[in-house]
Scaffold this motif. Structure first.
Motif, PDB file in Angstrom:
ATOM      1  N   ALA A   1       0.845  -1.191   0.000  1.00 29.48           N
ATOM      2  CA  ALA A   1       0.000   0.000   0.000  1.00 29.48           C
ATOM      3  C   ALA A   1       0.881   1.243   0.000  1.00 29.48           C
ATOM      4  N   ALA A   2       0.378   2.306  -0.617  1.00 30.67           N
ATOM      5  CA  ALA A   2       1.146   3.550  -0.726  1.00 30.67           C
ATOM      6  C   ALA A   2       1.650   4.060   0.634  1.00 30.67           C
ATOM      7  N   PRO A   3       0.856   4.004   1.714  1.00 28.42           N
ATOM      8  CA  PRO A   3       1.403   4.472   2.995  1.00 28.42           C
ATOM      9  C   PRO A   3       2.674   3.711   3.429  1.00 28.42           C
ATOM     10  N   GLN A   4       2.816   2.481   2.989  1.00 26.54           N
ATOM     11  CA  GLN A   4       3.998   1.707   3.367  1.00 26.54           C
ATOM     12  C   GLN A   4       5.274   2.271   2.757  1.00 26.54           C
ATOM     13  N   VAL A   5       5.146   3.046   1.685  1.00 24.29           N
ATOM     14  CA  VAL A   5       6.317   3.697   1.090  1.00 24.29           C
ATOM     15  C   VAL A   5       6.270   5.202   1.355  1.00 24.29           C
ATOM     16  N   GLY A   6       5.511   5.598   2.378  1.00 30.33           N
ATOM     17  CA  GLY A   6       5.495   6.978   2.829  1.00 30.33           C
ATOM     18  C   GLY A   6       4.575   7.914   2.077  1.00 30.33           C
ATOM     19  N   VAL A   7       3.670   7.367   1.265  1.00 31.17           N
ATOM     20  CA  VAL A   7       2.746   8.190   0.475  1.00 31.17           C
ATOM     21  C   VAL A   7       1.335   7.976   1.021  1.00 31.17           C
ATOM     22  N   ALA A   8       0.766   9.005   1.593  1.00 30.73           N
ATOM     23  CA  ALA A   8      -0.541   8.905   2.253  1.00 30.73           C
ATOM     24  C   ALA A   8      -1.679   9.028   1.238  1.00 30.73           C
ATOM     25  N   LYS A   9      -1.706   8.104   0.286  1.00 27.20           N
ATOM     26  CA  LYS A   9      -2.744   8.080  -0.751  1.00 27.20           C
ATOM     27  C   LYS A   9      -3.428   6.721  -0.754  1.00 27.20           C
ATOM     28  N   ARG A  10      -4.697   6.692  -1.165  1.00 25.52           N
ATOM     29  CA  ARG A  10      -5.503   5.478  -1.146  1.00 25.52           C
ATOM     30  C   ARG A  10      -5.269   4.656  -2.414  1.00 25.52           C
ATOM     31  N   LEU A  11      -4.173   3.903  -2.390  1.00 19.12           N
ATOM     32  CA  LEU A  11      -3.915   2.969  -3.481  1.00 19.12           C
ATOM     33  C   LEU A  11      -3.008   1.859  -2.990  1.00 19.12           C
ATOM     34  N   PHE A  12      -3.172   0.699  -3.616  1.00 18.33           N
ATOM     35  CA  PHE A  12      -2.266  -0.411  -3.340  1.00 18.33           C
ATOM     36  C   PHE A  12      -2.057  -1.222  -4.603  1.00 18.33           C
ATOM     37  N   VAL A  13      -0.928  -1.931  -4.625  1.00 19.28           N
ATOM     38  CA  VAL A  13      -0.640  -2.879  -5.695  1.00 19.28           C
ATOM     39  C   VAL A  13      -0.673  -4.276  -5.089  1.00 19.28           C
ATOM     40  N   PHE A  14      -0.925  -5.252  -5.964  1.00 17.13           N
ATOM     41  CA  PHE A  14      -0.926  -6.635  -5.510  1.00 17.13           C
ATOM     42  C   PHE A  14      -0.376  -7.514  -6.620  1.00 17.13           C
ATOM     43  N   GLY A  15       0.183  -8.638  -6.227  1.00 25.14           N
ATOM     44  CA  GLY A  15       0.707  -9.604  -7.175  1.00 25.14           C
ATOM     45  C   GLY A  15       0.836 -10.955  -6.521  1.00 25.14           C
ATOM     46  N   TRP A  16       0.027 -11.895  -6.974  1.00 25.25           N
ATOM     47  CA  TRP A  16      -0.003 -13.222  -6.367  1.00 25.25           C
ATOM     48  C   TRP A  16      -0.444 -14.232  -7.416  1.00 25.25           C
ATOM     49  N   THR A  17       0.194 -15.392  -7.429  1.00 28.41           N
ATOM     50  CA  THR A  17      -0.152 -16.442  -8.380  1.00 28.41           C
ATOM     51  C   THR A  17      -0.813 -17.590  -7.637  1.00 28.41           C
ATOM     52  N   ASP A  18      -1.965 -18.010  -8.149  1.00 26.82           N
ATOM     53  CA  ASP A  18      -2.744 -19.090  -7.556  1.00 26.82           C
ATOM     54  C   ASP A  18      -3.107 -20.076  -8.660  1.00 26.82           C
ATOM     55  N   ASP A  19      -2.666 -21.327  -8.525  1.00 29.98           N
ATOM     56  CA  ASP A  19      -2.965 -22.352  -9.531  1.00 29.98           C
ATOM     57  C   ASP A  19      -2.617 -21.859 -10.938  1.00 29.98           C
ATOM     58  N   ASP A  20      -1.431 -21.281 -11.069  1.00 28.06           N
ATOM     59  CA  ASP A  20      -0.909 -20.786 -12.347  1.00 28.06           C
ATOM     60  C   ASP A  20      -1.693 -19.607 -12.925  1.00 28.06           C
ATOM     61  N   VAL A  21      -2.552 -18.979 -12.132  1.00 27.37           N
ATOM     62  CA  VAL A  21      -3.264 -17.773 -12.555  1.00 27.37           C
ATOM     63  C   VAL A  21      -2.649 -16.604 -11.803  1.00 27.37           C
ATOM     64  N   GLU A  22      -2.121 -15.631 -12.568  1.00 28.07           N
ATOM     65  CA  GLU A  22      -1.504 -14.477 -11.928  1.00 28.07           C
ATOM     66  C   GLU A  22      -2.549 -13.398 -11.679  1.00 28.07           C
ATOM     67  N   HIS A  23      -2.588 -12.927 -10.439  1.00 25.82           N
ATOM     68  CA  HIS A  23      -3.449 -11.822 -10.033  1.00 25.82           C
ATOM     69  C   HIS A  23      -2.516 -10.651  -9.761  1.00 25.82           C
ATOM     70  N   ARG A  24      -2.533  -9.656 -10.604  1.00 24.53           N
ATOM     71  CA  ARG A  24      -1.625  -8.523 -10.465  1.00 24.53           C
ATOM     72  C   ARG A  24      -2.362  -7.267 -10.891  1.00 24.53           C
ATOM     73  N   GLY A  25      -2.260  -6.241 -10.081  1.00 20.53           N
ATOM     74  CA  GLY A  25      -2.928  -5.011 -10.438  1.00 20.53           C
ATOM     75  C   GLY A  25      -2.710  -3.912  -9.432  1.00 20.53           C
ATOM     76  N   VAL A  26      -3.345  -2.793  -9.710  1.00 27.23           N
ATOM     77  CA  VAL A  26      -3.341  -1.647  -8.816  1.00 27.23           C
ATOM     78  C   VAL A  26      -4.798  -1.287  -8.529  1.00 27.23           C
ATOM     79  N   ALA A  27      -5.070  -0.984  -7.280  1.00 26.29           N
ATOM     80  CA  ALA A  27      -6.405  -0.553  -6.857  1.00 26.29           C
ATOM     81  C   ALA A  27      -6.280   0.868  -6.323  1.00 26.29           C
ATOM     82  N   ILE A  28      -6.930   1.806  -6.999  1.00 28.62           N
ATOM     83  CA  ILE A  28      -6.881   3.214  -6.622  1.00 28.62           C
ATOM     84  C   ILE A  28      -8.257   3.618  -6.093  1.00 28.62           C
ATOM     85  N   ASN A  29      -8.255   4.296  -4.951  1.00 27.27           N
ATOM     86  CA  ASN A  29      -9.488   4.705  -4.268  1.00 27.27           C
ATOM     87  C   ASN A  29     -10.452   3.523  -4.120  1.00 27.27           C
ATOM     88  N   PRO A  30      -9.967   2.421  -3.561  1.00 25.80           N
ATOM     89  CA  PRO A  30     -10.794   1.214  -3.497  1.00 25.80           C
ATOM     90  C   PRO A  30     -11.901   1.275  -2.451  1.00 25.80           C
TER      91      PRO A  30
END
Length: 187
Positions: A48-77
């Protein structure tokens, strides 16, 4: 792109609600690219952006499950979750860690399903219906946007363990951070 320092528990940006993203520009795109690189270098499955010192409502994610990659950015979620089950968390199946409290994992019950609604870098709305670990990732990262660490949700006796670890490592104060690929820490 650059790997960014990750703030450690105790830094004020981690303990305050983040502000909505209002400007979608090249600076935001660079931030998201840097967050992906930082998450991958850590390594982590979300950041999440706060983890890198940016107080904005966004996060990135990246995870593979059963050979399906889930990767993206969620802004103002927005996030809707099913209630967490009652009872004790399974330490093997329900433990999670946090890049802002690196090297530790604690069991925590989370809702099994979640619906994430957000916008992407082009301000296009999207929805993801998630189960299992992807739902857990969304809940964990969304909490960061509200100034909540997973540590704040831990049940006994773990709610008493993490403060001791934090004091021993000199965490819990502003300004502590680590740099993936440079510092000898794992999340």
């Amino acid at each position: 792109m650059a790997v960014l320092p990750i703030r450690i528990q105790g830094d004020p940006v981690l303990h305050s609600p983040a502000d909505p993203v209002t400007v979608f520009d090249d600076e935001l795109r660079r931030l998201v690219e840097d967050m992906y690189e930082t998450m991958d270098a850590a390594p982590g499955v979300g950041l999440a952006a706060p983890q890198v010192g940016v107080a904005k409502r966004l996060f990135v994610f990246g995870w593979t499950d059963d050979d399906v990659e889930h990767r993206g950015v969620a802004i103002n979620p927005e996030l809707w979750i099913t209630p967490a089950p009652t009872g004790e968390a399974d330490e093997d199946e329900e433990s999670e860690g946090c890049l802002s409290f690196p090297g530790e994992r604690f069991p925590l019950r989370r809702g099994a399903r979640a619906i994430l609604q957000a916008v992407d870098l082009d301000e296009q709305p999207f929805e993801i219906r998630a189960e299992g670990w992807l739902a857990r990732i969304f809940q964990h990262e969304y909490d960061h946007l509200d100034g909540t660490l997973y540590l704040d949700r831990l049940p006994r006796p773990f709610d008493r363990d993490w403060p001791k670890i934090s004091r021993k490592r000199g965490w819990g104060v502003p300004g502590r951070q680590w740099l993936p690929g440079v510092d000898d820490l794992e999340g």
